[in-house]
Scaffold this motif. Sequence first.
Motif, short mmCIF file in Angstrom:
data_model
loop_
_atom_site.label_atom_id
_atom_site.label_comp_id
_atom_site.label_asym_id
_atom_site.label_seq_id
_atom_site.Cartn_x
_atom_site.Cartn_y
_atom_site.Cartn_z
N LEU A 1 -2.16 4.80 4.42
CA LEU A 1 -2.67 3.53 4.92
C LEU A 1 -1.53 2.62 5.37
O LEU A 1 -1.62 1.95 6.40
N ARG A 2 -0.45 2.58 4.60
CA ARG A 2 0.72 1.79 5.00
C ARG A 2 1.31 2.30 6.32
O ARG A 2 1.69 1.50 7.18
N MET B 1 -10.14 3.68 3.53
CA MET B 1 -10.40 5.12 3.48
C MET B 1 -11.29 5.45 2.29
O MET B 1 -11.04 5.05 1.16
N LEU B 2 -12.35 6.19 2.59
CA LEU B 2 -13.28 6.66 1.57
C LEU B 2 -13.13 8.17 1.44
O LEU B 2 -13.12 8.88 2.44
N ARG B 3 -12.98 8.64 0.21
CA ARG B 3 -12.93 10.07 -0.08
C ARG B 3 -13.74 10.31 -1.33
O ARG B 3 -14.10 9.34 -2.02
N ASP C 1 -9.77 3.47 -0.97
CA ASP C 1 -8.45 2.84 -0.88
C ASP C 1 -8.39 2.01 0.39
O ASP C 1 -9.05 2.33 1.39
N TRP C 2 -7.56 0.98 0.37
CA TRP C 2 -7.45 0.13 1.55
C TRP C 2 -6.08 -0.52 1.64
O TRP C 2 -5.34 -0.61 0.66
N ALA C 3 -5.76 -0.97 2.85
CA ALA C 3 -4.55 -1.75 3.11
C ALA C 3 -4.88 -2.76 4.19
O ALA C 3 -5.77 -2.53 5.01
N THR D 1 -2.13 -3.54 -0.56
CA THR D 1 -3.00 -2.37 -0.75
C THR D 1 -3.88 -2.56 -1.98
O THR D 1 -3.59 -3.38 -2.86
N GLY D 2 -4.95 -1.80 -2.04
CA GLY D 2 -5.85 -1.84 -3.19
C GLY D 2 -6.69 -0.58 -3.20
O GLY D 2 -6.59 0.26 -2.31
N GLY D 3 -7.51 -0.48 -4.23
CA GLY D 3 -8.37 0.69 -4.31
C GLY D 3 -9.22 0.69 -5.55
O GLY D 3 -9.04 -0.14 -6.45
N THR D 4 -10.16 1.61 -5.60
CA THR D 4 -10.99 1.80 -6.78
C THR D 4 -11.06 3.29 -7.06
O THR D 4 -11.35 4.09 -6.16
#
Length: 248
Positions: free
Chosen positions: A78-79, A108-110, A115-117, A179-182
């Motif tokens: 993402l970066r 981005m979903l997987r 995850d995201w930026a 950035t972040g994510g779950t």
Amino acid sequence: MAISIDSCAAMHIGDRSEQQDRLAIFPHPSRPGCMLAVLADGMGGHSGGAMAAEQVILKARQNFASYAPSSESPTEFLRNVIDDAHVIIKLTRFTSEQDPHSTAVVFMLRPGHADWAHCGDSRLYHFRNGALVARTPDHSLVEELLRSGRITEEQAETHPQRNLLLSCLGAERDPRIDTGGTPALQAGDAFIICSDGLWAYFPDEELGQTLHEQDARTAARTLIDAARKRAQGMGDNISLAIIKVVPA
């Protein structure tokens, strides 16, 4: 519980003469259950902003086609999308007369993860059953003033420099990328990425409730209609993508 994805992307030109936002949702060409949502809000005068935003979408699509988890972590990927788009936008200065800039949100979903930026003041929200879990911080002067306690939320809404960005793609300085994510997606999770032409008109609670109560397509229409009414003829470009995790 088996889950599935309900998603929608939507745009409106608002009251501007040109649509400088760009938005896309696309699946990975060979990895089932892996998808990317990208939003870019272009800046830089007539056509310059649109060109910058378009470069974000093109670079994200290109990088995603070759993404391999074994060689690149989601955060690195993402970066790199944002960094690479930043370089390309800067190079366009030499081939055009514009001074193009853009914000970027890449999500981005997987399977089981998100995850995201982002860079700039386009936002990502993560809600769970209507409650806010996370929201990206704006890279703007007003957000810095809010964080330091120098202005209130009410003052921020009418601040004369509320659109002044401290970081974006295409500037002389390298972009600030958060950035972040779950790590554990579950039914009831909902994500929305949107430009300031949308989020400026909604409190977090209203966004979360709308996403919780309506399917992605209906929620997108509801939010755009409400933003258009609240803009009172002075609305910016609107773009949003909604990704909901629902029971299969």
